[in-house]
Design an enzyme around this catalytic site. Sequence first.
Site, PDB file in Angstrom:
ATOM      1  N   VAL A 148       4.478   1.135   7.968  1.00  0.00           N
ATOM      2  CA  VAL A 148       5.933   0.977   8.108  1.00  0.00           C
ATOM      3  C   VAL A 148       6.191  -0.135   9.132  1.00  0.00           C
ATOM      4  CG1 VAL A 148       8.100   2.080   8.762  1.00  0.00           C
ATOM      5  CG2 VAL A 148       6.362   3.410   7.555  1.00  0.00           C
ATOM      6  N   HIS A 155       2.657   6.968  17.481  1.00  0.00           N
ATOM      7  CA  HIS A 155       2.215   8.268  16.987  1.00  0.00           C
ATOM      8  C   HIS A 155       1.785   9.110  18.189  1.00  0.00           C
ATOM      9  CE1 HIS A 155       1.543   7.087  12.642  1.00  0.00           C
ATOM     10  NE2 HIS A 155       1.431   5.891  13.182  1.00  0.00           N
ATOM     11  N   ASN A 171      -0.428   1.647  15.440  1.00  0.00           N
ATOM     12  CA  ASN A 171      -1.123   0.835  14.447  1.00  0.00           C
ATOM     13  C   ASN A 171      -0.404  -0.505  14.342  1.00  0.00           C
ATOM     14  OD1 ASN A 171      -2.979   2.889  13.751  1.00  0.00           O
ATOM     15  ND2 ASN A 171      -1.446   3.856  12.437  1.00  0.00           N
ATOM     16  N   HIS A 211       6.341   2.021  15.971  1.00  0.00           N
ATOM     17  CA  HIS A 211       6.441   3.456  16.246  1.00  0.00           C
ATOM     18  C   HIS A 211       5.173   3.904  16.946  1.00  0.00           C
ATOM     19  CE1 HIS A 211       4.937   2.651  12.215  1.00  0.00           C
ATOM     20  NE2 HIS A 211       4.103   3.665  12.393  1.00  0.00           N
ATOM     21  N   ASP A 245       6.104  13.510  11.881  1.00  0.00           N
ATOM     22  CA  ASP A 245       5.598  12.695  10.771  1.00  0.00           C
ATOM     23  C   ASP A 245       5.649  13.522   9.479  1.00  0.00           C
ATOM     24  OD1 ASP A 245       3.566   9.971  10.702  1.00  0.00           O
ATOM     25  OD2 ASP A 245       3.566  11.296   8.956  1.00  0.00           O
TER      26      ASP A 245
HETATM   27  P1  5GP Z   1       1.854   3.706  10.257  1.00  0.00           P
HETATM   28  O1  5GP Z   1       0.884   3.931   9.133  1.00  0.00           O
HETATM   29  O2  5GP Z   1       2.804   2.569   9.934  1.00  0.00           O
HETATM   30  O3  5GP Z   1       1.240   3.584  11.620  1.00  0.00           O
HETATM   31  O4  5GP Z   1       2.703   5.030  10.353  1.00  0.00           O
HETATM   32  C1  5GP Z   1       3.784   5.299   9.523  1.00  0.00           C
HETATM   33  C2  5GP Z   1       3.945   6.790   9.533  1.00  0.00           C
HETATM   34  O5  5GP Z   1       5.241   7.096   9.077  1.00  0.00           O
HETATM   35  C3  5GP Z   1       2.966   7.515   8.618  1.00  0.00           C
HETATM   36  O6  5GP Z   1       2.184   8.417   9.388  1.00  0.00           O
HETATM   37  C4  5GP Z   1       3.861   8.206   7.609  1.00  0.00           C
HETATM   38  O7  5GP Z   1       3.389   9.483   7.248  1.00  0.00           O
HETATM   39  C5  5GP Z   1       5.182   8.270   8.342  1.00  0.00           C
HETATM   40  N1  5GP Z   1       6.349   8.251   7.471  1.00  0.00           N
HETATM   41  C6  5GP Z   1       6.585   7.386   6.447  1.00  0.00           C
HETATM   42  N2  5GP Z   1       7.768   7.646   5.875  1.00  0.00           N
HETATM   43  C7  5GP Z   1       8.303   8.686   6.561  1.00  0.00           C
HETATM   44  C8  5GP Z   1       9.528   9.415   6.444  1.00  0.00           C
HETATM   45  O8  5GP Z   1      10.370   9.148   5.585  1.00  0.00           O
HETATM   46  N3  5GP Z   1       9.730  10.431   7.334  1.00  0.00           N
HETATM   47  C9  5GP Z   1       8.819  10.741   8.295  1.00  0.00           C
HETATM   48  N4  5GP Z   1       9.121  11.751   9.112  1.00  0.00           N
HETATM   49  N5  5GP Z   1       7.659  10.082   8.440  1.00  0.00           N
HETATM   50  C10 5GP Z   1       7.397   9.070   7.579  1.00  0.00           C
END
Ligand code: 5GP
Length: 114
Positions: free
Chosen positions: A96, A102, A87, A100, A31
Amino acid sequence: MADKTIFQKIGDGDIPVKMEYQDELCFCIRDINPQAPLHLLVIPRRLIARLDSAVEADEALLGHLLLVGRKVALGLGFEDGFRIVINNGPMAGETVPHLHVHVLAGRQMGWPPG
Ligand code: 5GP
């Protein structure tokens, strides 16, 4: 055709990122904003917007994502425990719109989660 998600761009190699693991179904990256010493994302190559959008035919893929997360965390030496988080939707903190998993490890986790 809809714009690619950031994770599709990474999976397709449009944005170069170090892969911790990859196969034909998914890939695993760190991340960009880690919330623990180890913070991995396991991402299916095929776009599923969120867990809500998954269908019965995705059952094996969803299990695969969990097993890949476990394999990578253990392979990196995080044997004392890890936390898996998905999430789903804005109230859960999803940012996003590409499913995915985590994988967090390397510090004592609290409960309930924030
Ligand atoms: P969500 O909040 O949708 O459960 O998790 C999205 C995750 O994607 C976040 O923890 C955020 O830091 C990570 N993330 C967003 N954009 C990028 C990126 O361009 N590269 C990487 N490696 N992680 C990303």
